[in-house]
Write a protein that holds these residues in place. Structure first.
Motif, short mmCIF file in Angstrom:
data_model
loop_
_atom_site.label_atom_id
_atom_site.label_comp_id
_atom_site.label_asym_id
_atom_site.label_seq_id
_atom_site.Cartn_x
_atom_site.Cartn_y
_atom_site.Cartn_z
N ALA A 1 1.68 -4.29 7.44
CA ALA A 1 2.49 -5.29 6.76
C ALA A 1 1.91 -6.69 6.98
CB ALA A 1 3.93 -5.24 7.27
N TYR A 2 2.28 -7.60 6.11
CA TYR A 2 1.75 -8.98 6.14
C TYR A 2 1.75 -9.57 7.54
CZ TYR A 2 1.83 -14.06 5.48
OH TYR A 2 1.60 -15.42 5.58
N ALA A 3 2.90 -9.59 8.20
CA ALA A 3 3.01 -10.26 9.50
C ALA A 3 2.38 -9.47 10.63
CB ALA A 3 4.47 -10.55 9.82
N ASN A 4 2.08 -8.19 10.40
CA ASN A 4 1.45 -7.37 11.44
C ASN A 4 -0.06 -7.56 11.50
OD1 ASN A 4 3.86 -6.26 12.20
ND2 ASN A 4 3.53 -4.29 11.18
N GLN A 5 -0.63 -8.24 10.54
CA GLN A 5 -2.10 -8.27 10.45
C GLN A 5 -2.80 -8.90 11.67
OE1 GLN A 5 -3.22 -8.28 5.80
NE2 GLN A 5 -1.85 -9.95 6.36
N PRO A 6 -2.27 -9.98 12.26
CA PRO A 6 -2.92 -10.49 13.48
C PRO A 6 -2.91 -9.46 14.61
CG PRO A 6 -1.46 -12.13 12.55
CD PRO A 6 -1.18 -10.86 11.81
N ARG A 7 -1.79 -8.79 14.80
CA ARG A 7 -1.68 -7.79 15.88
C ARG A 7 -2.66 -6.64 15.64
NH1 ARG A 7 0.93 -3.09 16.36
NH2 ARG A 7 2.07 -3.35 14.40
N ILE A 8 -2.77 -6.20 14.39
CA ILE A 8 -3.68 -5.10 14.08
C ILE A 8 -5.13 -5.54 14.25
CG2 ILE A 8 -4.52 -3.63 12.23
CD1 ILE A 8 -1.93 -2.67 13.51
N ALA A 9 -5.44 -6.76 13.88
CA ALA A 9 -6.81 -7.26 14.07
C ALA A 9 -7.19 -7.20 15.54
CB ALA A 9 -6.94 -8.68 13.53
N LEU A 10 -6.28 -7.61 16.42
CA LEU A 10 -6.55 -7.55 17.85
C LEU A 10 -6.69 -6.10 18.31
CD1 LEU A 10 -6.90 -8.84 20.61
CD2 LEU A 10 -4.40 -9.02 20.79
N TRP A 11 -5.86 -5.22 17.78
CA TRP A 11 -5.97 -3.80 18.12
C TRP A 11 -7.35 -3.27 17.74
CZ3 TRP A 11 -6.76 1.10 16.23
CH2 TRP A 11 -6.22 2.18 16.96
N ASN A 12 -7.82 -3.63 16.56
CA ASN A 12 -9.14 -3.19 16.13
C ASN A 12 -10.24 -3.76 17.02
OD1 ASN A 12 -7.96 -1.84 13.99
ND2 ASN A 12 -8.47 -3.40 12.46
N LEU A 13 -10.10 -5.02 17.39
CA LEU A 13 -11.09 -5.65 18.26
C LEU A 13 -11.10 -5.01 19.64
CD1 LEU A 13 -10.38 -9.31 17.15
CD2 LEU A 13 -12.58 -8.11 16.86
N THR A 14 -9.96 -4.53 20.08
CA THR A 14 -9.90 -3.82 21.36
C THR A 14 -10.70 -2.53 21.29
OG1 THR A 14 -7.71 -4.79 21.77
CG2 THR A 14 -8.34 -2.87 23.11
N ARG A 15 -10.67 -1.87 20.14
CA ARG A 15 -11.49 -0.66 19.95
C ARG A 15 -12.98 -1.03 19.99
NH1 ARG A 15 -6.86 -0.03 20.13
NH2 ARG A 15 -7.54 0.12 22.30
N LEU A 16 -13.34 -2.16 19.43
CA LEU A 16 -14.74 -2.62 19.52
C LEU A 16 -15.12 -2.88 20.96
CD1 LEU A 16 -17.42 -3.64 18.29
CD2 LEU A 16 -16.33 -5.88 18.04
N ALA A 17 -14.23 -3.54 21.69
CA ALA A 17 -14.51 -3.84 23.10
C ALA A 17 -14.75 -2.56 23.89
CB ALA A 17 -13.35 -4.63 23.70
N SER B 1 0.82 -1.21 0.00
CA SER B 1 0.00 0.00 0.00
C SER B 1 0.86 1.26 0.00
CB SER B 1 -0.91 0.01 1.22
OG SER B 1 -1.58 1.25 1.33
N SER B 2 0.59 2.15 -0.94
CA SER B 2 1.37 3.39 -1.07
C SER B 2 1.20 4.31 0.14
CB SER B 2 0.96 4.13 -2.34
OG SER B 2 -0.40 4.53 -2.27
N ILE B 3 0.08 4.16 0.86
CA ILE B 3 -0.17 5.05 2.00
C ILE B 3 0.28 4.46 3.34
CG2 ILE B 3 -2.05 6.31 0.88
CD1 ILE B 3 -4.03 4.54 2.36
N ASP B 4 0.76 3.21 3.32
CA ASP B 4 1.24 2.57 4.55
C ASP B 4 2.74 2.78 4.67
OD1 ASP B 4 1.46 1.13 6.85
OD2 ASP B 4 0.93 -0.81 5.98
N GLU B 5 3.13 4.02 4.90
CA GLU B 5 4.54 4.39 4.86
C GLU B 5 5.35 3.79 6.01
OE1 GLU B 5 4.57 8.61 4.71
OE2 GLU B 5 3.71 8.72 2.69
N MET B 6 4.70 3.47 7.11
CA MET B 6 5.41 2.95 8.27
C MET B 6 5.27 1.43 8.41
SD MET B 6 6.70 5.72 9.29
CE MET B 6 7.47 5.15 10.81
N GLY B 7 4.57 0.80 7.48
CA GLY B 7 4.41 -0.65 7.54
C GLY B 7 3.47 -1.12 8.62
#
Length: 491
Positions: free
Chosen positions: A286-302, A277-283
């Motif tokens: 990134a592929y391997a970050n997706q599980p961590r980000i999914a949990l971060w998003n779920l924390t916002r839902l919680a 992604s051209s707008i994901d300048e800090m990664g």
């Protein structure tokens, strides 16, 4: 002939604060590019009628069909970690909902159908390229067996949209089990509208988690259900080398479907840190970050659901943390089970996780193609004397050392070579929507009005696990001068 949509709308019956009522903006000269005929039949629609000029007008937003109740949904969201209290459908209109042949309620939404009250100075339109990309990748994702929104139709509008240059305009008809997101809950949470949060949660339970209707603590169970689906979804992404590219909370579906295919991509060479992604300048995504980000998003839902858990804030937080704590194990179980299947293991033994991880590490060091390594490994499983996967490694000796251990491990199981190969080929695709293929399709359509490459790519990707000798070249990774290093949102 008249186009008939058997709408049964529920979301537009919620309070007005949930959406804005807005019709699609008519376009000049709509023309159908592609209709997904099997999906139309699944939705109870007549594909022959949808392919008429009248059908094209509806699929482009020029005509609103009877029974539609067009709305733009309201939501907020964290975009690359920064919270925006009001986003919403800025270039999409939900026409309504239908009940499909399996009794499942589906949204029918026009994407690129003109400005809405949530457009934030945008034109509300879509360019042809991103519409074709979403059609290709969403349908490929479906064929891979991954929960996803789907594409019913792509239509050119006869108008141009202005991005860096003037580009052909288009509209995508998107189908989803719903378009409710983590950001939908955030929209009401930031406004401290607990009644709306409860109303939304009840709607989600009835629509997506009906088994929870009798639960003693339904909102706790709802969070647990979303956690489980998201953990499984992200595991499935990783198992095919998929990178979503923009995992903002407004792109995180409550139903557990893959949604919003802007700068998405599939990896060629395996690289855990891969970003397109051209707008994901800090990664961040990134592929391997997706599980961590999914949990971060779920924390916002919680956080949004805490008022429904308990009036005691400390107690509510502790209960939410317990539920969020299940994510890692659920994800790991799904991911590791998937990896075992990819290398042809039918049982689980000590050392299996290390075996699969060692393969991935060797692939990363040797720039091995993710898809072809696993597919060729399946070929080798059917012919133990062969070394089909070896050619994917810059240093073949790295594969040889791992293959020795793999053969020792598979020898402990009773399945025949043919059984192992069939099982591996059933989970390891040979065809994925490679970035360079998608770009070639887009360029042919945009520059030459040539949709034959698009049709052929969609046809090949509909059967990703099948050997298709006539289309074998579609399995090839890009040559150095064909590599696509960046993908774009298209807004």
């Amino acid at each position: 002939m008249t186009v008939h949509f058997p709408f049964q709308n529920s979301y537009s019956a919620l309070p007005d604060s949930f959406f804005a009522r807005v019709a699609p903006t008519p376009v000049a000269a709509p023309r159908l590019i592609k209709l997904n005929r099997p999906l139309a039949l699944q939705l109870g629609l007549d594909p022959d009628v949808l392919e008429t000029p009248e059908g094209a007008e509806i699929l482009a937003g020029k005509t609103v069909p009877a029974g539609a109740d067009p709305i733009a949904m309201a939501y907020a969201g964290h975009q690359f970690g920064q919270f925006v209290p009001q986003l919403g459908d800025g270039r999409a209109v939900l026409l309504g909902e239908v009940i499909d042949k399996d009794g499942i309620r589906r949204d029918i939404q026009l994407k690129g159908s003109g400005p809405t009250p949530f457009s934030r100075r945008g034109d509300g339109r879509a360019a042809l390229g991103p519409v074709l990309r979403e059609y290709i990748v969403s349908e490929a994702t479906f064929a891979l067996g991954i929960p996803t929104t789907r594409s019913l139709a792509a239509v050119v509008t006869g108008e141009h949209v202005i991005r860096e240059t003037a580009l052909p305009g288009a509209v995508l008809t998107r189908v989803a089990s719903s378009h409710i997101r983590v950001g939908t809950f955030q929209f009401f949470a930031v406004r401290r509208d607990t009644d709306a949060i409860r109303r939304l949660a009840d709607h989600v339970i009835a629509r997506h988690y009906p088994e929870l209707l009798g639960a003693e603590r339904p909102y706790h169970a709802l969070l647990g259900g979303v956690v489980a689906r998201q953990a499984d979804l992200v595991a499935r992404w990783l198992l095919v080398g998929f990178i979503h590219g923009v995992m903002n909370t407004d792109n995180s579906s409550i139903s557990g479907e893959t949604i919003d295919y802007g700068p998405c991509a599939f990896m060629d060479a395996y690289n855990p840190a891969q970003v397109f992604s051209s707008i994901d300048e800090m990664g961040r995504y990134a592929y391997a970050n997706q599980p961590r980000i999914a949990l971060w998003n779920l924390t916002r839902l919680a956080e949004c659901l805490l008022p429904l858990f308990s009036d005691d804030q400390e107690k509510a937080v502790a209960e939410a943390q317990d539920i969020l704590g299940t994510f890692s194990e659920t994800f790991s179980d799904a991911y590791q089970a998937g990896l075992r299947k990819k290398v042809g293991l039918f049982t689980e033994r000590d050392g299996d996780d290390a075996l699969t991880q060692d393969l991935l590490d060797a692939m990363a060091k040797n720039q091995a193609d993710f898809t072809l390594t696993f597919r060729k490994l399946g070929d080798a499983a059917g012919d133990p004397a062969a070394d089909y996967a070896r050619a994917q490694f810059m240093d073949p000796a790295a594969f040889d050392e791992w293959a020795r251990r793999w053969h020792e491990r598979t020898a402990l199981e009773p399945q025949s070579a043919a059984e192992r190969q069939a099982a591996m080929h059933a989970v390891n695709p040979i065809f994925i929507p490679r970035n360079h293929r998608i770009e070639a399709v887009i360029q042919a359509a945009v520059n030459d009005n040539n949709y034959a490459p698009f049709e052929e790519l969609v046809k090949v990707l509909a059967k990703p696990f099948d050997d298709q000798p006539d289309y074998a070249a579609y399995a090839d990774p890009p040559l150095p001068d064909q590599r696509v290093l960046q993908t774009f949102c298209g807004t």
